[in-house]
Design a protein around this motif. Structure first.
Motif, mmCIF file in Angstrom:
data_model
loop_
_atom_site.group_PDB
_atom_site.id
_atom_site.type_symbol
_atom_site.label_atom_id
_atom_site.label_comp_id
_atom_site.label_asym_id
_atom_site.label_seq_id
_atom_site.Cartn_x
_atom_site.Cartn_y
_atom_site.Cartn_z
ATOM 1 N N LEU A 199 0.845 -1.200 0.000
ATOM 2 C CA LEU A 199 0.000 0.000 0.000
ATOM 3 C C LEU A 199 0.882 1.252 0.000
ATOM 4 N N GLY A 254 -6.661 5.382 5.719
ATOM 5 C CA GLY A 254 -6.316 5.930 4.416
ATOM 6 C C GLY A 254 -4.833 6.291 4.425
ATOM 7 N N TYR A 255 -4.147 5.979 3.355
ATOM 8 C CA TYR A 255 -2.741 6.359 3.188
ATOM 9 C C TYR A 255 -2.723 7.505 2.191
ATOM 10 N N SER A 256 -1.987 8.577 2.529
ATOM 11 C CA SER A 256 -1.873 9.630 1.515
ATOM 12 C C SER A 256 -0.431 10.159 1.452
ATOM 13 N N THR A 304 -4.968 5.889 -0.643
ATOM 14 C CA THR A 304 -5.729 4.628 -0.592
ATOM 15 C C THR A 304 -6.757 4.737 0.518
ATOM 16 N N TRP A 305 -7.708 3.854 0.457
ATOM 17 C CA TRP A 305 -8.749 3.838 1.505
ATOM 18 C C TRP A 305 -9.124 2.387 1.785
ATOM 19 N N SER A 306 -9.019 1.938 2.997
ATOM 20 C CA SER A 306 -9.400 0.568 3.366
ATOM 21 C C SER A 306 -10.343 0.621 4.552
ATOM 22 N N GLN A 335 2.409 1.767 -3.275
ATOM 23 C CA GLN A 335 1.410 2.270 -4.240
ATOM 24 C C GLN A 335 1.299 3.784 -4.132
ATOM 25 N N VAL A 336 1.245 4.248 -2.872
ATOM 26 C CA VAL A 336 1.114 5.695 -2.679
ATOM 27 C C VAL A 336 2.377 6.409 -3.161
ATOM 28 N N GLU A 349 -1.282 8.618 -5.393
ATOM 29 C CA GLU A 349 -2.724 8.543 -5.128
ATOM 30 C C GLU A 349 -2.971 8.040 -3.709
#
Ligand code: ADP
Length: 773
Positions: free
Chosen positions: A87, A121-123, A98-100, A90-91, A96
């Motif tokens: 994750l 959420g990861y930002s 993420t939201w889990s 990915q960020v 972008e």
């Protein structure tokens, strides 16, 4: 955490002293520490960690805090790195967020690996050059919520399973609209609906016909108040399989709570008790009807001059019964209200209770005439005879509610008529016995005894001794003497007759000169060497009957004789024409006519022979002739009439016998025409003629339908024809073989048949070569 973060020696990490931090890191850390929302930050290549107070509880009591601060991500989270690193990557690569939601991320805390659920959420946090320098995690632990929901789901699933398997109709209705969430098979059956028609629909949309019957109020109330509602024997009309039906129900509406005490809906439990209610109602109705079995009818029963009673229901409870019936049963009034079988257990093994039940169910009246019934009367089981009528009793709706029985005892009459019958039989027997004369011959002593009746039948009145030659042979009509003495001679030979004697002849009264027809029956008894020792029997006058037969025979003889003359002329004309006509069609017809005429002539001569035979007028005219030659001639003649068969005859050397040529010819001809009639066209007929120990045996074998053993025994009786489809299709009267056997017997010969049904038959005549005159 603000203090800890300030006091931390960041120079030992790749992040370096705070004064060297890029602006974005300073700002981000500032936001994290001042927020009450759990936050976490990874910074730089090594993913050095920052977090706030709100985040601390997620790290557990005795776990990663405080060491997680300033620690490298990978070192801090080895147990979940494989989940979170992708994750983070990915960020970092896409920038972008993420939201889990409610994601299971098990972490090591409180001294063990715990299942922890997160919504997070990861930002990306950008560095000086706009690159992704850090990843900010804003998260919220949802473990409690998730586990709570799972518990709820589990209990809901349990409830559902319980409902589906319940032995009563059950369903769950949720929300204020009472939406059908689940309904088991029994409930669906009760509703008369398919699962797909109802699930997910408000109950009164799915079952509109159930509206307006008080159910909505009951449901609304349960949903509003959380109080249970119960109803018993409630009639609800439903459309089941297209038919409107009233279903009687016992039901409970239970409130349906969730774990937090929220009212979700209603659990409905219903039991269809329609059958019980209807049965009860029917019974009530029957009782009402019967209680008003209108007084009139009750009185009719009570006052009837015969035994009469009304029995209620299938079990035949005595409802109304009159004294005559009680007398017949030998019981008192206490029987009222009991079932017939309770009152009369002796009927259990008899057909009458079933007859009553049948009437109750079918409505068909049953009439019994002189039925024999065993009843316990006067302390013992007595057989009695009764005429009775069992008739269904209906209520005003036409429904059968009981059976009315009217009975009348006829024991005395039946017994009286039985006595009368026996008396009549006895008197007839004694009359017959009186008409019978008896004879008894001692064959060793040569004596004969006749009783008075026997003497009477031979027209003698004296009581002197009688003899075989003087009184018996002379006492017979001259035309019968030879025939009867020959038969008696045969009776004395055990191997020939078995000693059985059964004849009809005429006596000529020695004193009164009267002619009497008699039938004599008897038996010869033999000693161990098969010598005849005694001959005992009876003689019965067959009056009238014989004369009738004679008159009939005379008539047949006359008619046959009269028919013979025109037939002879017809034969002659046909033959004459045949010689003249060459036109093939007409010639063919003439041939057919000739055949038919010959058949007719044969039938007629059969009748003539029969009547002659019966009148005792058949006389043998014996001559010496070659029987092989005779057979050949008969076959030739027969071919003209039959012709649809191949007749094979292996003619032997001449075989001379002394016999009535014409009559023996007719016996063989009869065999042949039967073989023709009773076997399929084109099949083979084989004729054989052999000599064997003083006898000539002529046999005719066919491949026909054969004869059953039961018929074989009787073929030689007058007018006997085997019954069966195939036989019915052939013309004939059943006299041919009777005459044949009489003729052969008079030649001291015998006829035998071998036959198997479906395979064919062999008829054999056996004649003595030197037949006595
Ligand atoms: P009918 O005129 O009926 O042929 P018969 O006295 O000659 O009279 O025969 C008596 C009965 O015996 C017949 O009706 C038939 O049922 C049976 N029968 C006689 N001959 C044969 C045969 N060859 N095959 C089968 N049945 C036969």
């Amino acid at each position: 955490m603000g203090e800890r973060t300030r006091n931390f020696d960041w120079s030992t990490t790749s992040v370096g002293n705070p004064d060297t931090w890029p602006k974005s890191l300073q700002i981000t850390v500032g936001i994290i520490l001042s927020s009450r929302f759990p936050m976490f930050l990874w910074w730089g290549e090594e993913m050095i960690q920052f977090y706030n107070d709100a985040y601390r509880p997620s790290l557990g009591e005795d776990g990663k805090h405080p060491s997680a601060l300033g620690q490298k991500g990978e070192e801090c989270w080895p147990e979940i790195w494989h989940i979170i690193y992708p994750l983070i990557r990915q960020v970092q690569t896409t920038g972008e967020p993420t939201w889990s939601q409610d994601q299971l991320v098990p972490i090591y805390r409180n001294g063990r690996l715990e299942d922890v659920y997160w919504t997070f959420g990861y930002s990306a946090v950008h560095g000086e050059a706009g690159e992704v320098a850090g990843v900010l995690v804003i998260c919220h632990e949802t473990t409690e919520t998730v586990l709570g929901r799972k518990r709820l789901e589990k209990s809901a699933a349990n409830l559902r399973r319980m409902i589906l398997q319940a032995p009563v109709a059950m369903c769950i209705l949720v929300g204020y609209q009472h939406v059908i969430e689940v309904a088991n098979q029994r409930m669906l059956e009760l509703w008369g609906r398919q699962e797909t028609d109802v699930i997910g629909k408000p109950v009164f949309d799915a079952l509109p016909e159930a509206r307006g019957q008080g159910l909505e109020d009951a449901m609304d109330k349960v949903y509003r108040t959380g109080e249970t509602f119960e109803a018993r024997e409630m009639p609800v009309s439903l459309m089941r399989n297209g038919v409107s039906e009233v279903v009687y129900q016992n039901f409970v509406y239970e409130p349906y709570w969730d774990n937090d005490g929220n009212l979700l809906g209603i659990i409905a439990i219903t039991i269809d008790i329609s059958e019980q209610v209807l049965a009860k109602k029917q019974l009530e109705q029957i009782n009402v009807q019967l209680s008003i079995v209108n007084e009139n009818f009750r009185n009719i029963i009570l006052q009837a001059p015969v035994a009469m009673g009304l029995f209620r229901g299938e079990n035949m409870v005595v409802e109304v019964i009159n004294d005559n019936f009680l007398k017949l049963w030998d019981r008192d009034r206490s029987v009222v209200g009991k079932t017939v079988l309770e009152v009369l257990p002796e009927l259990k093994e008899q057909p009458y209770p079933q007859i009553l039940r049948d009437v109750f169910h079918s409505g068909e009246t049953y009439y019994a005439n002189q039925a024999k019934v065993f009843l316990k009367r006067n302390g013992r089981l007595e057989a009695g005879y009764y005429d009775f009528i069992n008739q269904a009793f209906r209520n005003s709706d036409g429904q059968i509610v009981g059976v009315v029985v009217v009975a009348h005892e006829v024991t005395e009459q039946v017994l009286a008529s039985k006595h009368l019958q026996t008396a009549l039989n006895q008197s007839r027997l004694s009359k017959e016995a009186a008409a019978l004369g008896t004879f008894d011959m001692d064959l060793q002593e040569g004596t004969m005894i006749w009783d008075a009746r026997c003497r009477e039948l031979f027209g003698i009145s004296h009581q002197n001794d009688v003899t075989y030659a003087q009184d018996f042979v002379n006492g017979m009509h001259p035309d019968d003497r030879e025939r009867i003495t020959r038969i008696i001679d045969n009776c004395f030979i055990k191997s020939v007759s078995g000693g059985v004697y059964d004849v009809e002849y005429r006596t000529m009264g020695q004193e009164d000169g009267r002619e009497r027809w008699v039938r004599a029956k008897g038996q010869v008894y033999f000693d161990e060497n098969e010598r005849p020792v005694r001959f005992i029997g009876s003689v019965l006058e067959i009056t009238e009957q014989k004369n009738d037969e004679l008159r009939k025979n005379d008539f047949i003889a006359m008619v046959s004789h009269e028919l013979k003359t025109p037939l002879t002329t017809l034969t002659a004309v046909i033959q004459l024409l045949s010689g003249k006509i060459s036109e093939p069609f007409v010639a063919g017809w003439l041939k057919t006519a000739d055949k038919q005429v010959k058949k007719m002539a044969k039938l007629i001569s059969g009748f003539l022979n029969l009547s002659r035979l019966e009148a005792g007028k058949i006389v043998l005219e014996k001559e010496r002739f070659d029987i092989a030659e005779l057979i050949q001639t008969v076959i030739e003649e027969q071919k003209v009439i039959i012709g649809n068969h191949e007749i094979v005859f292996n003619k032997p050397e001449p075989l001379f016998i002394s016999a009535d040529k014409e009559k023996i010819g007719s016996v063989i001809s009869n065999f042949l025409s039967n073989a023709d009639k009773y076997s399929p066209p084109q099949s083979l007929i084989i004729v054989n003629c052999v000599q064997d120990s003083g006898f000539v045996k002529v046999s005719v074998t066919d491949e026909g339908n054969g004869i059953k053993p039961a018929d074989i025994k009787r073929l030689f009786e007058r007018f006997y024809r085997a019954e069966g489809k195939s036989e019915q299709t052939f013309p004939g009267f059943g006299i041919g073989l009777f005459i044949a056997s009489e003729i052969v017997q008079r030649h001291n010969g015998s006829i035998s048949v071998q036959s198997e049904k479906g395979k064919g038959s062999v008829f054999t005549v056996s004649l003595p070569v030197n037949a006595k005159q």
